[in-house]
Design a protein around this motif. Structure first.
Motif, short mmCIF file in Angstrom:
data_model
loop_
_atom_site.label_atom_id
_atom_site.label_comp_id
_atom_site.label_asym_id
_atom_site.label_seq_id
_atom_site.Cartn_x
_atom_site.Cartn_y
_atom_site.Cartn_z
N TYR A 1 11.33 -41.07 -21.37
CA TYR A 1 12.64 -41.20 -20.72
C TYR A 1 12.49 -41.88 -19.36
O TYR A 1 13.34 -42.67 -18.95
N MET B 1 17.74 -47.27 -31.22
CA MET B 1 17.02 -46.00 -31.26
C MET B 1 17.77 -44.99 -32.12
O MET B 1 17.19 -44.36 -33.00
N ILE B 2 19.06 -44.85 -31.88
CA ILE B 2 19.87 -43.90 -32.66
C ILE B 2 19.91 -44.32 -34.12
O ILE B 2 19.77 -43.49 -35.03
N ILE C 1 16.63 -43.46 -35.80
CA ILE C 1 16.50 -42.01 -35.98
C ILE C 1 17.34 -41.55 -37.16
O ILE C 1 16.90 -40.74 -37.98
N TYR D 1 19.57 -33.88 -31.50
CA TYR D 1 18.87 -33.91 -30.22
C TYR D 1 19.07 -35.26 -29.54
O TYR D 1 19.45 -35.33 -28.37
N TRP D 2 18.78 -36.35 -30.26
CA TRP D 2 18.88 -37.68 -29.67
C TRP D 2 20.33 -38.04 -29.34
O TRP D 2 20.59 -38.67 -28.31
N GLU D 3 21.27 -37.68 -30.19
CA GLU D 3 22.68 -37.94 -29.88
C GLU D 3 23.09 -37.19 -28.62
O GLU D 3 23.83 -37.73 -27.78
N VAL E 1 9.08 -42.95 -29.82
CA VAL E 1 9.79 -44.16 -29.40
C VAL E 1 9.01 -45.32 -30.01
O VAL E 1 7.95 -45.69 -29.52
#
Length: 162
Positions: free
Chosen positions: A20, A51-52, A55, A68-70, A105
């Motif tokens: 991050y 990225m989204i 995933i 989590y990522w959202e 990532v």
């Protein structure tokens, strides 16, 4: 505060972060370019929609990983905060460092940033770490990272210069 107190030379500030923090470093270069003499991103996200999307394609949309990522980066409007879309804003040289086997990532994030910065005719370098994961678990690659950072700083932000 540190600049006003004389502890930090505002002409020599380099922003560096991993994961991050790597995104944050790229965001600093894209959205506050006048503040930094150099930018170093280690395994940073540069393209939030990609990225989204990756995933979601690798996991069920209702999985905890997707949620989590959202929750972390959102699911819409992220183009406006994706450094890859603002490569022309960068003023400082950029060093991208990424493990080839990063499954948190994916390395495509650094490769897309490299491509965007090159297209915008910016100074950029990419160091790929063979066989390395997101956490730089190998002592050999941690040493390679430190050497790459040292060489980059010596070239773009040497001690005692403005």
């Amino acid at each position: 505060v540190l600049v006003k107190s004389g502890y930090v030379d505002p002409g020599r500030v380099c922003i560096m972060g991993a994961s991050y923090g790597g995104y944050s470093a790229l965001a600093g270069g894209a959205f506050s370019p006048e503040l930094y003499r150099c930018v170093i991103s280690i395994a940073g996200v540069s393209d939030l929609p990609l990225m989204i999307s990756e995933i979601k394609s690798q996991n069920k949309s209702y999985s905890f990983i997707v949620k989590y990522w959202e929750g972390l980066i959102g699911d819409s409007g992220t183009e406006s905060i994706s450094p890859v879309n603002f490569a022309e804003n960068f003023q400082a040289p950029v060093l991208l460092i990424h493990g080839k086997d990063d499954v948190v990532v994916p390395i495509i994030q650094s490769k897309r940033m490299l491509s965007a910065l090159k297209k915008a005719d910016k100074v950029v370098e990419l160091v790929t770490l063979k066989g390395e994961d997101h956490w730089l678990s190998s002592s050999e690659t941690r040493l390679a990272l430190l050497k790459a950072v040292d060489e980059f700083l010596e070239k773009h932000n040497p001690a005692g210069t403005l």
